[in-house]
Design an enzyme around this catalytic site. Structure first.
Site, PDB file in Angstrom:
ATOM      1  N   SER A 207       0.851  -1.188   0.000  1.00 27.63           N
ATOM      2  CA  SER A 207       0.000   0.000   0.000  1.00 27.63           C
ATOM      3  C   SER A 207       0.886   1.237   0.000  1.00 27.63           C
ATOM      4  O   SER A 207       1.689   1.443   0.928  1.00 27.63           O
ATOM      5  CB  SER A 207      -0.890   0.025   1.247  1.00 27.63           C
ATOM      6  OG  SER A 207      -1.329   1.362   1.477  1.00 27.63           O
TER       7      SER A 207
ATOM      8  N   GLY B 173     -12.007   7.365   5.674  1.00 29.89           N
ATOM      9  CA  GLY B 173     -12.810   7.626   6.871  1.00 29.89           C
ATOM     10  C   GLY B 173     -13.744   8.813   6.767  1.00 29.89           C
ATOM     11  O   GLY B 173     -14.282   9.269   7.765  1.00 29.89           O
TER      12      GLY B 173
ATOM     13  N   ASP C 189     -22.151   0.781  -2.044  1.00 29.83           N
ATOM     14  CA  ASP C 189     -20.809   1.312  -2.295  1.00 29.83           C
ATOM     15  C   ASP C 189     -20.032   0.486  -3.321  1.00 29.83           C
ATOM     16  O   ASP C 189     -19.466   1.010  -4.280  1.00 29.83           O
ATOM     17  CB  ASP C 189     -20.022   1.389  -0.976  1.00 29.83           C
ATOM     18  CG  ASP C 189     -20.808   2.076   0.131  1.00 29.83           C
ATOM     19  OD1 ASP C 189     -21.791   2.772  -0.193  1.00 29.83           O
ATOM     20  OD2 ASP C 189     -20.454   1.905   1.310  1.00 29.83           O
TER      21      ASP C 189
HETATM   22  C1  GLA Z   1     -22.731   3.537   4.449  1.00 24.62           C
HETATM   23  C2  GLA Z   1     -22.887   2.086   3.974  1.00 24.62           C
HETATM   24  C3  GLA Z   1     -23.901   1.999   2.821  1.00 24.62           C
HETATM   25  C4  GLA Z   1     -25.192   2.720   3.167  1.00 24.62           C
HETATM   26  C5  GLA Z   1     -24.922   4.119   3.711  1.00 24.62           C
HETATM   27  C6  GLA Z   1     -26.150   4.837   4.191  1.00 24.62           C
HETATM   28  O1  GLA Z   1     -22.149   4.303   3.452  1.00 24.62           O
HETATM   29  O2  GLA Z   1     -21.653   1.595   3.539  1.00 24.62           O
HETATM   30  O3  GLA Z   1     -24.111   0.647   2.496  1.00 24.62           O
HETATM   31  O4  GLA Z   1     -25.955   1.964   4.070  1.00 24.62           O
HETATM   32  O5  GLA Z   1     -23.997   4.078   4.791  1.00 24.62           O
HETATM   33  O6  GLA Z   1     -27.023   5.085   3.133  1.00 24.62           O
END
Ligand code: GLA
Length: 388
Positions: A70, A124, A174
């Site tokens: 990394s 973060g 995500d």
């Molecule tokens: C974080 C989680 C997602 C989603 C959001 C809220 O980003 O990783 O999967 O639940 O919170 O919408």
């Protein structure tokens, strides 16, 4: 920009492994435009992949060893594919380990690999640097080994790594958008069926501006799990009175209004946020397809109010940032983005005012809080791709 970052990750690879990488891929961070806490309720989300990303350069080895470097942590970890265990010291490597473990378990025949990873997604702050690493590693392996796997399936592998290996109970949003986002589009995703659609979001005249409150919180926090449990409780109660309710996704606005008074107050507020947020996401698909950015912006504003008052995932820093952003030049809207309790806000800002917006928010937030925020002016970009 991309060329510079390709050169950078290539240089790291050469220095650490003494050879040229066979492949380089990138996978982006994401911003949640709409669909706040709806993914784990089997609802709808509308994120966009960003021009902040993780680059991974790699070459296959002739043995079973994974050697992963990394650049962000300037650390090399090594482990055999036959024994993938959690690393309590180099925690960043657990995203790499988790993805390789579940790729292996899904039946893919892997081979040892040398890889160098370098990212510019802030860690973060809620822009999913972890999903970007997961998708970069998964996509790199796919590019190197050449196995068949659909985008949604690779996203599911990433989510499993996050849930079962790293131990954070997130939804699918995500990883999905990091893998399947599209330039100048937002991604509309049905989190139950994983059917998706790209909706136009032209980021030349309007920019996506992400403002980091600099307040950090780990997702491992109990608040996220508590919200999930409250939603499950809402489902348990509502399903007594409404047929065929498996998740909050199945509750219509009409039915909710009919039965909401029977719910305890906190449960009612949580359910109301999710049910109306799903409606906003569906509406956003319509308005974006019609090029109506004004209406889209209003939906984002409404989302913040709901996340703050009903789902109660905002905090003083986020509310202050939203207030300042909404008053800044060129602002069309502002809301907290992602899990909440810290991290970032997202605004749509008219391109010709972006510099003035950034200046106003920087000074405004520093004056009110004593903290200088990080601000990212972003465009909507492609999901994971091979760059070389
Ligand atoms: C974080 C989680 C997602 C989603 C959001 C809220 O980003 O990783 O999967 O639940 O919170 O919408």
């Amino acid at each position: 920009m991309t060329q510079e970052r390709v050169k950078e990750v290539t240089d790291h690879f050469r220095r650490v492994f003494g050879s040229e990488p066979q492949r380089i891929v990138r996978a982006p961070g994401r911003v949640e435009l709409l669909g706040n806490h709806t993914d784990y309720n089997e609802g709808f989300v509308l994120p966009a992949a960003l021009d902040l990303d993780v680059m991974a350069a790699g070459s296959l080895r002739n043995d079973d060893l994974v050697s992963a470097y990394s650049a962000n942590f300037d650390t090399l970890v090594e482990f055999p594919l036959s024994r993938i265990e959690k690393d309590l010291v180099n925690t960043w490597s657990n995203y790499v380990r988790g993805v390789l473990k579940f790729l292996g378990e899904s039946g893919v025949r892997l081979q040892g690999v040398n890889m160098a990873i370098s990212g510019n997604v802030p860690v973060g702050s809620g822009l999913s640097s972890s999903a970007a690493i997961e998708m970069a590693v998964g996509f790199l392996m796919q590019a190197l080994v050449g196995f068949e796997m659909s985008g949604p399936d690779l996203a599911l592998i990433g989510q499993r790594a996050e849930n079962e290996f790293v131990g954070v109970s997130t939804g699918i949003m995500d990883q999905f958008v990091s893998r399947l986002g599209k330039k100048d589009h937002a991604l509309f995703l049905d989190c139950r069926t994983l059917c998706y659609e790209h909706v136009p979001l032209e980021t030349r005249s309007i920019k996506i501006v992400v403002c980091d409150t600099m307040k950090r919180r780990g997702l491992v926090d109990s608040e996220y799990d508590q919200r999930r449990a409250q939603c499950e409780e809402a489902v348990r109660l509502l399903s007594q009175w409404i047929p065929n309710v498996r998740a909050l996704r199945d509750v219509s606005k009409g039915d909710f209004e009919l039965y909401k008074d029977r719910l305890p107050e906190v449960i009612r507020k949580r359910a109301q946020h999710v049910i109306y947020e799903n409606e906003r996401v569906l509406k956003s698909r319509e308005v974006l397809n019609a090029g109506d950015y004004e209406s889209f912006a209003r939906l984002l504003d409404e989302c913040h109010e709901s996340a703050r008052d009903l789902y109660e995932v905002s905090c003083a820093e986020l509310d202050t940032m939203v207030e300042i952003c909404r008053q800044a030049p060129g602002a069309m809207c502002a809301r907290l983005t992602g899990a909440g309790f810290g991290g970032c806000t997202v605004s749509l800002v008219r391109d010709e005012h972006v510099d003035a917006f950034v200046n106003a928010v920087k000074t405004g937030y520093a004056e009110r809080t004593g903290v200088t925020p990080a601000i990212y002016v972003c465009t909507a970009e492609d999901g994971a791709s091979i760059v070389q």
